[in-house]
Design a protein around this motif. Structure first.
Motif, PDB file in Angstrom:
ATOM      1  N   ALA A  49       0.842  -1.192   0.000  1.00  0.00           N
ATOM      2  CA  ALA A  49       0.000   0.000   0.000  1.00  0.00           C
ATOM      3  C   ALA A  49       0.878   1.243   0.000  1.00  0.00           C
ATOM      4  O   ALA A  49       2.033   1.204   0.444  1.00  0.00           O
ATOM      5  CB  ALA A  49      -0.920   0.007   1.222  1.00  0.00           C
ATOM      6  N   THR A  58      -4.441   7.150  -2.217  1.00  0.00           N
ATOM      7  CA  THR A  58      -3.939   5.860  -1.770  1.00  0.00           C
ATOM      8  C   THR A  58      -3.820   4.904  -2.955  1.00  0.00           C
ATOM      9  O   THR A  58      -4.433   5.094  -4.006  1.00  0.00           O
ATOM     10  CB  THR A  58      -4.853   5.227  -0.713  1.00  0.00           C
ATOM     11  OG1 THR A  58      -6.174   5.104  -1.267  1.00  0.00           O
ATOM     12  CG2 THR A  58      -4.909   6.060   0.546  1.00  0.00           C
ATOM     13  N   ASN A  59      -3.068   3.865  -2.724  1.00  0.00           N
ATOM     14  CA  ASN A  59      -2.828   2.848  -3.746  1.00  0.00           C
ATOM     15  C   ASN A  59      -2.607   1.541  -3.005  1.00  0.00           C
ATOM     16  O   ASN A  59      -1.850   1.502  -2.032  1.00  0.00           O
ATOM     17  CB  ASN A  59      -1.581   3.243  -4.556  1.00  0.00           C
ATOM     18  CG  ASN A  59      -1.383   2.404  -5.800  1.00  0.00           C
ATOM     19  OD1 ASN A  59      -2.164   1.523  -6.097  1.00  0.00           O
ATOM     20  ND2 ASN A  59      -0.321   2.695  -6.528  1.00  0.00           N
ATOM     21  N   TYR A  60      -3.258   0.470  -3.444  1.00  0.00           N
ATOM     22  CA  TYR A  60      -3.149  -0.812  -2.758  1.00  0.00           C
ATOM     23  C   TYR A  60      -2.751  -1.921  -3.726  1.00  0.00           C
ATOM     24  O   TYR A  60      -3.182  -1.930  -4.885  1.00  0.00           O
ATOM     25  CB  TYR A  60      -4.480  -1.195  -2.097  1.00  0.00           C
ATOM     26  CG  TYR A  60      -4.831  -0.347  -0.904  1.00  0.00           C
ATOM     27  CD1 TYR A  60      -5.655   0.764  -1.037  1.00  0.00           C
ATOM     28  CD2 TYR A  60      -4.324  -0.642   0.361  1.00  0.00           C
ATOM     29  CE1 TYR A  60      -5.971   1.561   0.052  1.00  0.00           C
ATOM     30  CE2 TYR A  60      -4.629   0.139   1.460  1.00  0.00           C
ATOM     31  CZ  TYR A  60      -5.452   1.245   1.299  1.00  0.00           C
ATOM     32  OH  TYR A  60      -5.761   2.024   2.387  1.00  0.00           O
ATOM     33  N   GLY A  62      -2.872  -5.743  -5.130  1.00  0.00           N
ATOM     34  CA  GLY A  62      -4.014  -6.597  -5.357  1.00  0.00           C
ATOM     35  C   GLY A  62      -4.234  -7.662  -4.288  1.00  0.00           C
ATOM     36  O   GLY A  62      -5.373  -8.023  -3.974  1.00  0.00           O
ATOM     37  N   LYS A  65      -5.928  -5.799  -1.183  1.00  0.00           N
ATOM     38  CA  LYS A  65      -7.020  -4.847  -1.384  1.00  0.00           C
ATOM     39  C   LYS A  65      -8.278  -5.354  -0.677  1.00  0.00           C
ATOM     40  O   LYS A  65      -8.663  -6.523  -0.817  1.00  0.00           O
ATOM     41  CB  LYS A  65      -7.273  -4.653  -2.873  1.00  0.00           C
ATOM     42  CG  LYS A  65      -8.148  -3.458  -3.197  1.00  0.00           C
ATOM     43  CD  LYS A  65      -8.120  -3.148  -4.676  1.00  0.00           C
ATOM     44  CE  LYS A  65      -6.796  -2.571  -5.113  1.00  0.00           C
ATOM     45  NZ  LYS A  65      -6.806  -2.131  -6.533  1.00  0.00           N
ATOM     46  N   GLY A  66      -8.881  -4.474   0.091  1.00  0.00           N
ATOM     47  CA  GLY A  66     -10.068  -4.832   0.849  1.00  0.00           C
ATOM     48  C   GLY A  66      -9.757  -5.337   2.250  1.00  0.00           C
ATOM     49  O   GLY A  66     -10.653  -5.427   3.093  1.00  0.00           O
ATOM     50  N   ARG A  67      -8.496  -5.667   2.511  1.00  0.00           N
ATOM     51  CA  ARG A  67      -8.097  -6.160   3.830  1.00  0.00           C
ATOM     52  C   ARG A  67      -7.106  -5.227   4.519  1.00  0.00           C
ATOM     53  O   ARG A  67      -6.849  -5.394   5.712  1.00  0.00           O
ATOM     54  CB  ARG A  67      -7.459  -7.539   3.706  1.00  0.00           C
ATOM     55  CG  ARG A  67      -8.358  -8.594   3.094  1.00  0.00           C
ATOM     56  CD  ARG A  67      -7.746  -9.976   3.203  1.00  0.00           C
ATOM     57  NE  ARG A  67      -6.509 -10.082   2.437  1.00  0.00           N
ATOM     58  CZ  ARG A  67      -5.329 -10.399   2.975  1.00  0.00           C
ATOM     59  NH1 ARG A  67      -5.226 -10.624   4.282  1.00  0.00           N
ATOM     60  NH2 ARG A  67      -4.243 -10.489   2.219  1.00  0.00           N
ATOM     61  N   THR A  69      -5.545  -1.168   5.210  1.00  0.00           N
ATOM     62  CA  THR A  69      -5.781   0.265   5.187  1.00  0.00           C
ATOM     63  C   THR A  69      -4.498   0.970   5.588  1.00  0.00           C
ATOM     64  O   THR A  69      -3.961   0.711   6.672  1.00  0.00           O
ATOM     65  CB  THR A  69      -6.902   0.663   6.151  1.00  0.00           C
ATOM     66  OG1 THR A  69      -8.106  -0.025   5.798  1.00  0.00           O
ATOM     67  CG2 THR A  69      -7.158   2.169   6.082  1.00  0.00           C
ATOM     68  N   SER A 106       3.673   2.421  -6.588  1.00  0.00           N
ATOM     69  CA  SER A 106       3.698   1.007  -6.199  1.00  0.00           C
ATOM     70  C   SER A 106       5.050   0.354  -6.514  1.00  0.00           C
ATOM     71  O   SER A 106       5.236  -0.841  -6.264  1.00  0.00           O
ATOM     72  CB  SER A 106       2.587   0.237  -6.900  1.00  0.00           C
ATOM     73  OG  SER A 106       2.775   0.301  -8.306  1.00  0.00           O
TER      74      SER A 106
END
Length: 124
Positions: A49, A58-60, A62, A65-67, A69, A106
């Motif tokens: 991230a 922000t950038n996450y 793959g 992502k979703g888990r 922060t 990233s």
């Protein structure tokens, strides 16, 4: 120049949560985009991230992502990574990184400053 020190790693059961911290010192913290990368044994360093200097972008990666922060408290010169629903494959050394006056990339090659890393181990 900025110095980075990670903390908060440890052993956690699958499905659990962990918050990593990255304390920075040396320069104006808000001038730096911050990122988290991780590296498991025998694998390449992986982007987790990233966050812009004022926290507006922000950038996450793959796989998280979703888990995950990413956040920061510029008053405390600290960046954070909250990881939820942890899986054994999240086991790695987690590194924070900083780049000056640029966006949340990233790519690890874009970061000039790195911490020493903190181990996260997720048991099944």
């Amino acid at each position: 120049q900025v110095q980075l020190v990670e903390s908060g790693g440890g052993l956690v059961q699958a499905g659990g949560s962990l918050r990593l911290s990255c304390a920075a010192s040396g320069r104006t913290f808000s001038d730096y985009a911050m990122a988290w990368f991780r590296q498991a044994p025998g694998k390449e360093r992986e982007f987790v991230a990233a966050l812009s200097g004022i926290g507006s972008s922000t950038n996450y990666g793959g796989s998280v992502k979703g888990r995950a922060t990413i956040s920061r408290d510029n008053a405390k010169n600290t960046a954070y990574l909250q990881m939820n629903s942890l899986k054994p494959e999240d086991t790695a050394v987690y590194y924070c990184a900083a780049r000056h006056m640029m966006g949340p990339s990233s790519s690890s090659s874009q970061y000039n400053y790195w911490g020493q890393g903190t181990q996260v181990t997720v048991s099944s």
